[in-house]
Design an enzyme around this catalytic site. Structure first.
Site, short mmCIF file in Angstrom:
data_model
loop_
_atom_site.label_atom_id
_atom_site.label_comp_id
_atom_site.label_asym_id
_atom_site.label_seq_id
_atom_site.Cartn_x
_atom_site.Cartn_y
_atom_site.Cartn_z
CG ASP A 104 -101.43 44.35 50.27
OD1 ASP A 104 -102.59 44.51 50.08
OD2 ASP A 104 -101.09 42.99 51.05
CG HIS A 256 -97.97 42.46 45.98
ND1 HIS A 256 -98.20 41.18 45.85
CD2 HIS A 256 -97.74 42.94 47.27
CE1 HIS A 256 -98.10 40.74 47.01
NE2 HIS A 256 -98.05 41.57 48.13
#
Length: 780
Positions: A104, A256
């Site tokens: 993300d 991430h």
């Protein structure tokens, strides 16, 4: 009184310069528009850059409360993949011993490539949920990511909590991200993950309408069921442990590739992949997991899913082009009538075509410009800001030194003196063109002169009764010379040729002198090295708003500057309102030139280059009338700024002049270019940045910075007023001057720069005067 009147035969044909001036005048409006468009373009670039960094339109609210009851239980108890088929919600789970790695908040130029390298080394693909603004800033990273076989999904454009946003904002976030993906990698996607989402059982009454809306647009919403919590930076072992599914279950794992230091994530990733492969896990993308589910469903006879979990033929906004599915696609896109086979791992991708592709490329190009221009301007403006503050400091120091030097009393060092008192008569030249409102006051002020003078009024083809008024005063020391209209330089040269004395004082036809102005002005000529003297011009009609603004500018900007330039021996301009010259020096440099609109700056530089010294005499005061309207002010300042540029360009070779005559080129030219052209041209951007920061970044910090700069300017202005013994009450107009008057001066200068770059000539322009500036005694 003697009157010289040449024969007035047939009016001469326009000269080449006048014809060029006419053409230039016709181009002024487009040039103003071009200058405004330039400023608007730079402002737009800044706004785009701010939007990309989530400084504009950003909503930092994140819900920390929840409400339940509207979300179906079967959804809350379902898998992490949510689709809507004909409005019916459906969830899917990842097959056992299957891991979908998802990342993300990216891409970034630093961490995403490192993640991709680990994935490539381990021969697996992952799904990246990307923030559109980041995609726009790192398009090459996205292109490499897609070419490597990875899948992309939407994580909004500005990473905003959509539960607070309108439907229009939601669609805009999706569409803008699709355009960014199209411009970067030539694809759009049907995958979506909402910022701040987690497991599907966390969907509440606030976020459920968002997923319904997104599903209705044809998107697949992807949640997680295993979170590595790598953003906490707990260490490599913890990341690996927290990302490991329990009991051989399949999982969508969250990591991430942006949002801070991701070094632990990169180190943990390689260890994690090897560990899970050793346990018999396989890695795939969201589309790959859906394809496995579809194959299992077909094998079990439970039915056939279409379009890798997507409703057949349905595409989200922006997903134009060829559609695809697992194996063979069952849907057709708006850009193609046939389905095609592509990599199952990228089944959610659509090939961007048509308007989407070109708009996307335009977005990437605009962002590239913003990414280069804004940082460059930021650094440049830092330099400009330092230079401006340095100039303020230098002006204060040198102005103080100049004042103390020129106003020494008897005692230490002795009283300042230019030399023996100059008492011989001088010639005052008054060029006049349609000055019927002012000429009487001008001549009456000269009649009170304490120094012996002759006055030559050169009527430059006036169409009113200027010359008749001058003659009617009956002053014995006044000569009126009439000539056909040829411009101010020609009028001054005519006056110099007819002067009876070796010192000539030049003034404007709308200016009034104090009684001792001429006497003070000519005293420096006791020094044989001095060729010209600048007087102290003051605004007489300062009780108007424009007059008060100009009064501040004259006292602070002009006279404080002249003190500095005087000490540095590089005075750039003898003001047209009050200046004195050695007649022989004027003739030596060829007189007043018609090459520029700033004949006063032109001849001043010429005298420097001829080896003459130019000084400032603060005690020689003259009062002039400020323009009465913004239009007149624009016209005056445009002529000044453009003329200054012309004069500097004309004398550009002064930069290489040697010896004492080269001092202006070595010192004055760089200072004038830097402080009168370069910094004012870029100064509007400082104001734009300030407003931008106040609205979108930190209002308090930006306001304090602006007030600090204003305080510095106020200190400089107050000191200038003290040196000139002016009343401080006019300084109350300084904040308004900074907000309104200064902006206009910026536009005038930009207008002048555009004109200079595109060419053009203007003639001597006559400003409309009222004659309200009378004798000095009437000015407060």
């Amino acid at each position: 009184m003697t009157t010289t009147t040449p024969s007035r035969g047939r009016r001469r044909a326009p000269s080449k310069m006048e014809r060029a001036a006419g053409k230039a005048a016709a181009l002024q409006k487009p040039r103003v528009i071009l200058a405004l468009l330039l400023l608007l373009g730079l402002t737009s670039v800044m706004l785009l850059d701010g939007y990309l960094r989530s400084e504009i339109g950003n909503d930092s609210r994140v819900r920390d409360g929840a409400a339940y009851g509207k979300v179906p239980e079967k959804i809350l108890d379902g898998g992490p993949i949510l689709t809507f088929n004909n409005g019916t919600a459906k969830t899917q789970s990842v097959p056992k011993k299957t891991i979908v790695l998802t990342f993300d908040d990216g891409p970034t130029g630093e961490w995403t490539p490192q993640v991709l390298k680990v994935l490539e080394d381990n021969d697996i693909e992952a799904t990246f949920f990307m923030v559109g603004s980041m995609v726009s800033r790192y398009p090459s990273v996205v292109k490499n990511l897609v070419d490597q076989g990875n899948e992309v999904g939407i994580h909004t454009f500005t990473h905003v909590d959509l539960s607070y946003q309108s439907t229009a904002r939601l669609k805009r976030e999706l569409l803008q991200t699709q355009l960014a993906l199209a411009g970067a990698a030539g694809v759009t996607t049907t995958l979506f993950r909402a910022p701040y989402s987690s497991e599907i059982n966390a969907v509440d009454n606030y976020s459920w309408p968002v997923y319904q809306e997104v599903g209705g647009l044809g998107y697949t919403s992807v949640f997680v069921n295993t979170d590595s919590d790598d953003w906490k930076k707990p260490g490599v072992s913890k990341i690996v442990q927290w990302a490991t599914p329990k009991k051989n279950e399949g999982a969508i794992v969250l990591m991430h590739d942006a949002g801070g230091d991701r070094s632990q994530t990169v180190k943990a990733l390689d260890t994690y992949i090897k560990k899970m492969k050793a346990k018999g896990y396989t890695f795939t993308t969201v589309s790959g997991a859906q394809a496995k589910l579809n194959q299992a469903a077909r094998a079990s006879g439970a039915g056939q899913a279409t379009g890798a979990g997507q409703q057949a033929g349905q595409q989200p906004p922006g997903a134009t082009g060829k559609t695809s599915g697992s194996g063979t696609a069952s849907g057709t896109g708006s850009g193609s009538g046939t389905a095609v086979k592509i990599n199952t791992a990228q089944a959610a991708h659509r090939t961007a075509t048509g308007t989407t592709l070109y708009e996307g490329k335009a977005l990437i190009w605009a962002v590239a410009v913003a990414e280069w221009v804004v940082p460059a301007l930021s650094w440049f403006l830092v330099v400009v800001g330092v230079a401006v503050m340095g100039r303020f400091g230098m002006m204060l120091i040198l102005a103080r030194r100049h004042y103390r030097q020129r106003n020494r009393k008897r005692g230490r060092g002795g009283k300042f003196s230019w030399g023996p008192t100059v008492t011989r008569p001088v010639t005052v030249i008054v060029p006049a063109y349609n000055e019927k409102e002012c000429i009487a006051n001008t001549l009456k002020s000269l009649a009170k002169s304490t120094h012996p003078i002759e006055i030559i009024v050169v009527d430059d083809g006036s169409e009113d009764n200027t010359s008749e008024i001058a003659e009617s005063l009956g002053m014995p020391n006044v000569r009126v010379i009439r000539q056909e209209n040829a411009g101010k330089p020609a009028a001054l040269n005519n006056g110099v040729r007819n002067a009876s004395y070796d010192i000539v004082v030049m003034m404007d036809g709308d200016t009034v002198f104090e009684p001792d102005a001429v006497h003070q002005l000519v005293q420096p000529f006791a020094d044989p090295e001095i060729g010209a003297v600048a007087g102290n011009a003051k605004v007489g009609n300062r009780n108007t708003v424009i007059g008060a603004w100009q009064h501040i500018e004259y006292v602070m900007g002009f006279n404080l500057d002249r003190r500095m330039y005087d000490l540095l021996r590089c005075m750039p301009t003898i003001p047209g309102a009050i200046g004195a010259f050695r007649r022989d020096a004027v003739l030596e440099v060829g007189g007043m030139s018609e090459d520029t609109l700033a004949e006063d700056t032109d001849i001043t530089i010429a005298m420097h280059r001829a080896g003459w010294r130019v000084v400032y005499q603060e005690h020689a005061k003259a009062w002039t009338e400020a323009p009465g309207s913004l239009k007149q002010l624009w016209s005056q300042r445009y002529r000044w700024s453009y003329g200054t540029m012309q004069a500097l360009w004309k004398h550009r070779k002064s930069l290489t002049d040697k010896g004492p005559s080269g001092r202006f080129g070595r010192v004055g030219m760089p200072l004038v270019v830097l402080f009168q052209i370069v910094t004012p041209v870029f100064a509007p951007l400082i104001d734009v940045f300030t407003v931008y920061s106040m609205i979108f970044v930190d209002f308090q910090a930006a306001l304090l910075a602006w007030l600090a700069v204003l305080a510095v300017q106020l200190v400089c202005a107050a000191y200038a007023f003290r040196l000139d013994r002016e009343k401080y009450r006019y300084l109350a107009m300084l904040p308004l001057q900074q907000l309104a008057y200064r902006q206009m001066m910026y536009l005038v200068l930009i207008h002048s720069c555009v004109t200079a770059l595109t060419g053009g000539r203007l003639r001597w322009q006559k400003l409309k005067r009222t004659g309200e500036v009378g004798t000095p005694a009437g000015v407060s």
